[in-house]
Design a protein around this motif. Structure first.
Motif, PDB file in Angstrom:
ATOM      1  N   VAL A  44       0.867  -1.179   0.000  1.00 15.40           N
ATOM      2  CA  VAL A  44       0.000   0.000   0.000  1.00 15.40           C
ATOM      3  C   VAL A  44       0.904   1.228   0.000  1.00 15.40           C
ATOM      4  CG1 VAL A  44      -1.771   1.316   1.220  1.00 15.40           C
ATOM      5  CG2 VAL A  44      -1.859  -1.179   1.247  1.00 15.40           C
ATOM      6  N   ASP A  45       0.680   2.124  -0.946  1.00 15.17           N
ATOM      7  CA  ASP A  45       1.448   3.363  -1.044  1.00 15.17           C
ATOM      8  C   ASP A  45       0.866   4.371  -0.049  1.00 15.17           C
ATOM      9  OD1 ASP A  45       2.051   6.120  -1.927  1.00 15.17           O
ATOM     10  OD2 ASP A  45       3.022   5.140  -3.635  1.00 15.17           O
ATOM     11  N   ALA A  46       1.626   4.731   0.984  1.00 21.23           N
ATOM     12  CA  ALA A  46       1.117   5.586   2.060  1.00 21.23           C
ATOM     13  C   ALA A  46       0.698   6.954   1.544  1.00 21.23           C
ATOM     14  CB  ALA A  46       2.173   5.737   3.149  1.00 21.23           C
ATOM     15  N   GLU A  47       1.495   7.540   0.658  1.00 19.90           N
ATOM     16  CA  GLU A  47       1.169   8.876   0.142  1.00 19.90           C
ATOM     17  C   GLU A  47      -0.106   8.832  -0.691  1.00 19.90           C
ATOM     18  OE1 GLU A  47       3.189  12.409  -2.602  1.00 19.90           O
ATOM     19  OE2 GLU A  47       4.406  10.714  -1.896  1.00 19.90           O
ATOM     20  N   LEU A  48      -0.237   7.809  -1.526  1.00 21.16           N
ATOM     21  CA  LEU A  48      -1.431   7.683  -2.355  1.00 21.16           C
ATOM     22  C   LEU A  48      -2.651   7.383  -1.489  1.00 21.16           C
ATOM     23  CD1 LEU A  48      -1.956   7.860  -5.397  1.00 21.16           C
ATOM     24  CD2 LEU A  48      -1.862   5.362  -5.475  1.00 21.16           C
ATOM     25  N   PHE A  49      -2.455   6.576  -0.442  1.00 16.81           N
ATOM     26  CA  PHE A  49      -3.546   6.281   0.487  1.00 16.81           C
ATOM     27  C   PHE A  49      -4.060   7.561   1.138  1.00 16.81           C
ATOM     28  CE2 PHE A  49      -4.856   5.580   4.897  1.00 16.81           C
ATOM     29  CZ  PHE A  49      -5.911   4.686   4.730  1.00 16.81           C
ATOM     30  N   GLU A  50      -3.156   8.410   1.597  1.00 20.11           N
ATOM     31  CA  GLU A  50      -3.585   9.649   2.239  1.00 20.11           C
ATOM     32  C   GLU A  50      -4.320  10.556   1.253  1.00 20.11           C
ATOM     33  OE1 GLU A  50      -1.873  13.496   4.739  1.00 20.11           O
ATOM     34  OE2 GLU A  50      -0.562  11.768   4.354  1.00 20.11           O
ATOM     35  N   THR A  51      -3.845  10.625   0.017  1.00 13.76           N
ATOM     36  CA  THR A  51      -4.530  11.435  -0.995  1.00 13.76           C
ATOM     37  C   THR A  51      -5.948  10.939  -1.220  1.00 13.76           C
ATOM     38  OG1 THR A  51      -2.449  11.949  -2.126  1.00 13.76           O
ATOM     39  CG2 THR A  51      -4.477  12.184  -3.402  1.00 13.76           C
ATOM     40  N   ALA A  52      -6.096   9.605  -1.399  1.00 12.76           N
ATOM     41  CA  ALA A  52      -7.427   9.033  -1.617  1.00 12.76           C
ATOM     42  C   ALA A  52      -8.322   9.263  -0.408  1.00 12.76           C
ATOM     43  CB  ALA A  52      -7.296   7.540  -1.919  1.00 12.76           C
ATOM     44  N   LEU A  53      -7.766   9.044   0.786  1.00 17.33           N
ATOM     45  CA  LEU A  53      -8.553   9.189   2.007  1.00 17.33           C
ATOM     46  C   LEU A  53      -9.060  10.614   2.182  1.00 17.33           C
ATOM     47  CD1 LEU A  53      -9.596   8.088   4.698  1.00 17.33           C
ATOM     48  CD2 LEU A  53      -7.344   8.572   5.679  1.00 17.33           C
TER      49      LEU A  53
END
Length: 431
Positions: A44-53
């Protein structure tokens, strides 16, 4: 709704009951928190996860409110934007990363919240290894219910997947909070509300005394939290019996719970509490709006010495169908209509909550396992049954108020309830 900072909305009937319950309790009981976590077996890409969230949270009106009490009745006040941060935790160096993640979530669920100023939600990406992650969400029950958890989880998965693939992100599927509030007000002013109240008043007019599942008075204080290992229930026999009776497979399970209460207490008039979404039969607004509408409905079942198991299952099915048709009427209103004191947990002491999912969850194509974070009931017992459609096994977990039930007592009840699903004979006559 076009969010404007400071706009005030009334509470829905469901929110008002949660508000009143917490004001009475005045404690950080996790009974007023609802959450889950998705255990992802893959990167899981943490930066991409935060953007999506952040994009998903921005779409949900219910996650942009605080609650204030102006003396007459509480209001939910809109915040156009939040200053909040998701938790991005790397626990891979811990001796037991998963246990450390679960302990962190347990602490977060008991974290005190100021309803008038704090964000009433929490999200976390907990990394246990480069290919093992926990995606956690936790909300105050004032703003979210179990149905809404699935809406948020599904939208976050699709958002992350689209961003990871570099493709377009679909338009938000969510309706506005003011539509949800208006739907609730319209229902309470409708003929359906009157019909629902008449149904429940008649059905419970001579309600029996609540079954006493324990002879011991509640202990003083909250006591230690009780932990009972989940059990596994094979559903082949349940499905076979459901097929014979031409009913949904969950009906024999409810019948087994009722039969267990009957055998334990000797009561022939048994009440089982069934959690419902409070959205069935309503307009589509309620099916696409995260928020709090959840309710419970009582199933009243007559247990007779000469009753055949088949007949009990059919009775459960008929009772459940009728109850679900009137599920938007609040259980707290039922008690007030009947002049009964106390909470629904005291009036209907055994809750049977059955949650079955259509397909295995995944996250951006990686296999995942969904785990609900189950609150302990404040009174009575709660039987949680979870699984996926078509599975041969269900996960069963019994929860009890820690001031009333010990861990050993809960373990005995859980084992006996499982056994009851396989021992469905009545006292004098079998199928």
């Amino acid at each position: 709704m076009s969010r404007r900072d400071g706009d005030a909305l009334p509470l829905t009937a469901a929110q008002r009951e949660i508000w009143l319950a917490e004001q009475r309790a005045r404690t950080a009981l996790d009974a007023y928190r609802i959450g889950d976590y998705l255990e992802v077996h893959g990167p899981v890409d943490a930066e991409l996860f935060e953007t999506a969230l952040r994009r998903v949270v921005d779409e949900i009106d219910a996650l942009h409110v605080n609650f204030v009490d102006h003396g007459q009745e509480p209001l939910q006040v809109v915040r156009e934007a939040w200053d909040w941060e998701p938790h991005l935790l790397d626990l891979s160096s811990e001796p037991d990363p998963r246990a450390a993640g679960l302990a962190w979530m347990a602490r977060d669920r008991m974290r005190a919240l100021d309803l008038s100023s704090d964000p009433l939600f929490s999200f976390a990406l907990i990394s246990l290894s480069p290919t093992h992650h926990l995606l956690y969400q936790n909300h105050h029950h004032l703003v979210m219910d179990g149905f809404s958890l699935s809406l948020v989880r599904r939208r976050l998965t699709r958002m992350y997947t689209a961003l990871a693939a570099g493709g377009p992100v679909s338009r938000s599927p969510f309706r506005s909070l003011d539509e949800l509030v208006r739907s609730d007000a319209d229902y309470r002013a409708s003929r359906q509300f009157t019909a629902d109240r008449s149904y429940w008043t008649e059905r419970l007019a001579d309600q029996p005394e609540p079954a006493q599942l324990t002879g011991r008075a509640p202990r003083s204080g909250s006591g230690p939290r009780t932990v009972v290992e989940p059990a596994v229930l094979r559903v082949d026999a349940l499905r076979a019996r459901a097929t014979q009776a031409e009913v949904h497979w969950s009906r024999p399970l409810i019948a087994a719970a009722a039969l267990y209460v009957h055998r334990l207490t000797g009561d022939r008039d048994v009440l089982i509490d069934l959690p419902v979404t409070g959205r069935e039969g309503a307009e589509r607004t309620l099916l696409s709006t995260p928020g709090m509408t959840a309710n419970t409905v009582p199933l009243r079942l007559a247990m007779r010495p000469d009753q055949r198991w088949h007949d009990l299952v059919v009775e459960v099915a008929q009772e459940a169908d009728a109850a679900l048709a009137h599920q938007r009427y609040r259980s707290e209103d039922m008690l007030r209509d009947l002049g009964l004191p106390g909470s629904t947990g005291a009036a209907f002491p055994l809750v049977v909550n059955i949650m079955v999912f259509d397909s295995p969850p995944s996250f951006a194509g990686h296999p995942a396992t969904l785990h609900y974070l189950l609150p302990e009931p404040t009174t009575g017992l709660a039987l949680w049954v979870m699984g996926r459609r078509g599975d041969k096994e269900l996960r069963v977990e019994l929860k009890g108020a820690p001031q009333t039930w010990s861990e050993d007592e809960l373990a005995v009840h859980q084992r006996r309830l499982i056994e009851a699903t396989g021992d469905t004979s009545t006292r004098n006559q079998e199928d």
